[in-house]
Design an enzyme around this catalytic site. Structure first.
Site, PDB file in Angstrom:
ATOM      1  N   SER A   1     -17.131   0.662  -6.615  1.00  0.00           N
ATOM      2  CA  SER A   1     -17.791   1.078  -7.851  1.00  0.00           C
ATOM      3  C   SER A   1     -18.913   2.086  -7.598  1.00  0.00           C
ATOM      4  O   SER A   1     -19.454   2.683  -8.521  1.00  0.00           O
ATOM      5  CB  SER A   1     -18.343  -0.143  -8.589  1.00  0.00           C
ATOM      6  OG  SER A   1     -19.222  -0.823  -7.726  1.00  0.00           O
TER       7      SER A   1
ATOM      8  N   ASP B   1      -5.206   2.841  -3.375  1.00  0.00           N
ATOM      9  CA  ASP B   1      -3.915   3.532  -3.211  1.00  0.00           C
ATOM     10  C   ASP B   1      -3.786   4.658  -4.236  1.00  0.00           C
ATOM     11  O   ASP B   1      -3.307   5.754  -3.936  1.00  0.00           O
ATOM     12  CB  ASP B   1      -2.747   2.542  -3.403  1.00  0.00           C
ATOM     13  CG  ASP B   1      -2.799   1.408  -2.398  1.00  0.00           C
ATOM     14  OD1 ASP B   1      -3.250   1.655  -1.270  1.00  0.00           O
ATOM     15  OD2 ASP B   1      -2.407   0.281  -2.758  1.00  0.00           O
TER      16      ASP B   1
ATOM     17  N   LYS C   1       0.824  -1.217   0.000  1.00  0.00           N
ATOM     18  CA  LYS C   1       0.000   0.000   0.000  1.00  0.00           C
ATOM     19  C   LYS C   1       0.860   1.269   0.000  1.00  0.00           C
ATOM     20  O   LYS C   1       0.586   2.231  -0.721  1.00  0.00           O
ATOM     21  CB  LYS C   1      -0.933   0.004   1.212  1.00  0.00           C
ATOM     22  CG  LYS C   1      -1.954  -1.105   1.145  1.00  0.00           C
ATOM     23  CD  LYS C   1      -2.923  -1.086   2.297  1.00  0.00           C
ATOM     24  CE  LYS C   1      -3.789  -2.348   2.278  1.00  0.00           C
ATOM     25  NZ  LYS C   1      -4.526  -2.555   1.041  1.00  0.00           N
ATOM     26  N   GLY C   2       1.919   1.254   0.817  1.00  0.00           N
ATOM     27  CA  GLY C   2       2.779   2.442   0.886  1.00  0.00           C
ATOM     28  C   GLY C   2       3.472   2.690  -0.437  1.00  0.00           C
ATOM     29  O   GLY C   2       3.429   3.805  -0.993  1.00  0.00           O
TER      30      GLY C   2
HETATM   31  O1  RIB Z   1      -3.663  -1.942  -1.676  1.00  0.00           O
HETATM   32  C1  RIB Z   1      -3.155  -2.954  -2.496  1.00  0.00           C
HETATM   33  C2  RIB Z   1      -1.919  -3.540  -1.871  1.00  0.00           C
HETATM   34  O2  RIB Z   1      -2.254  -4.154  -0.659  1.00  0.00           O
HETATM   35  C3  RIB Z   1      -1.253  -4.609  -2.714  1.00  0.00           C
HETATM   36  O3  RIB Z   1      -0.311  -4.103  -3.612  1.00  0.00           O
HETATM   37  C4  RIB Z   1      -0.694  -5.557  -1.672  1.00  0.00           C
HETATM   38  O4  RIB Z   1       0.692  -5.543  -1.590  1.00  0.00           O
HETATM   39  C5  RIB Z   1      -1.332  -5.166  -0.352  1.00  0.00           C
HETATM   40  O5  RIB Z   1      -0.431  -4.582   0.489  1.00  0.00           O
END
Ligand code: RIB
Length: 311
Positions: free
Chosen positions: A226, A255, A43-44
């Site tokens: 959605s 993200d 996520k980061g």
């Molecule tokens: O938000 C998606 C991400 O969450 C993925 O890339 C995976 O690595 C998880 O951390």
């Protein structure tokens, strides 16, 4: 154009995406799927990547193992100009790995081994904050909770607003995050935090009010897949519908939304325009496979919006 300085504190994972998942397996069962692909994620790292490809000056604080996946993750971030000097390769831990099972509608569930992410230390964050001046900090929950809290406290001492992406889904005490600029969970994360399954705008308001009371942010931003994005500022609420696209893989879409929104707010966009841009970026992301590989550039989002708004 203004180039904001954004600090991303959070996870870096190698993702193994498995496509064409027909159902959730039971213990002892083996379920056939269509194909798979490795892609850099976390996520980061995804949020850092999105902010960078959309023009921000990005610094990443994170931890990887001193292994090939860790090196690959750092290399991908550096390719898009992200400052990785505060990413620690930890010789005693493995790089995080996410196994992501994607069904044909684009929805997924995943199993994540956090590895080195679990050792991300507040001191790693403090070093970056002491050295560089930032416009906004972006963080998530794929790291020790103490690091989440300390990141907020350290940023607050320096008057830097913090955006918390409340993923992955878990219920955490929010007292030490009181006054945070933005808290933004998706549907599953909202339910984990509040106990409210958001099926309608009535439930969205109920959940948003609860989060507002607990964390006292400037904005609660609920990502509702959605259906779009629901924003509450303590007085009024507004629903922003999502753009209609053929969803293939929603990995990294949240993200992409978070980072695009933060970048646009830091560039001086007004709130509605920043949300419009960020929902478009997320829509493009769900129409492609993988996390970082599917994140659109600023120009791509602009072209998408031009097409959609001329319809
Ligand atoms: O938000 C998606 C991400 O969450 C993925 O890339 C995976 O690595 C998880 O951390």
């Amino acid at each position: 154009m203004i180039q904001p300085n954004i600090l991303v504190v959070g996870s870096m994972n190698m993702d193994l995406n498995i496509y064409g998942v027909p159902k959730i397996a039971q213990f002892g069962q083996s379920v056939g799927c269509d194909s798979y692909a490795y892609a850099t994620g976390g996520k980061g790292a995804n949020q850092a990547y999105a902010a960078a490809v959309q023009g921000a000056n990005v610094t990443m604080v994170g931890r990887v193992g001193n292994d090939s996946n860790g090196h690959a993750l750092i290399t991908e971030l550096e390719k898009v100009g992200i400052h990785t000097g505060f990413v620690v390769p930890d010789k005693d831990a493995q790089t995080g790995l996410a196994t992501i099972m994607v069904e044909d509608t684009g929805r997924y569930f995943s199993y994540v081994t956090l590895g080195a992410n679990n050792k991300l230390d507040p001191e790693d964050v403090e070093k970056a904050l002491d050295k560089i001046s930032f416009d906004m900090v972006l963080m998530q929950l794929e790291m020790p909770l103490e690091t989440v809290y300390r990141t907020y406290e350290l940023a607050k001492e320096r008057n830097i607003p913090v955006f918390l992406d409340a993923g992955p889904a878990m219920n955490i005490p929010l007292d030490r995050l009181k006054g945070i600029h933005i808290i933004s969970p998706n549907e599953a994360e909202t339910e984990a935090l509040t106990g409210i399954a958001v099926e309608s705008e009535k439930e969205a308001l109920e959940a948003a009010k609860q989060l507002y009371e607990r964390a006292n942010p400037a904005y609660v931003v609920l990502k509702m897949g959605s259906r779009g994005v629901y924003v509450y500022d303590g007085k009024a609420a507004k629903m922003y519908p999502a753009w209609k696209v053929d969803a293939i893989d929603s990995t990294g879409a949240g993200d992409t939304f978070n980072a695009s929104f933060v970048n646009k707010i830091c560039q001086g966009y007004d709130f509605d325009d920043a949300i419009q841009f960020a929902t478009a970026a997320a829509a493009i992301c769900v129409s492609r496979k993988g996390a970082q590989v599917s994140i659109p550039s600023q120009d791509e989002v602009q072209q998408f919006l031009t097409k959609q708004l001329c319809k």
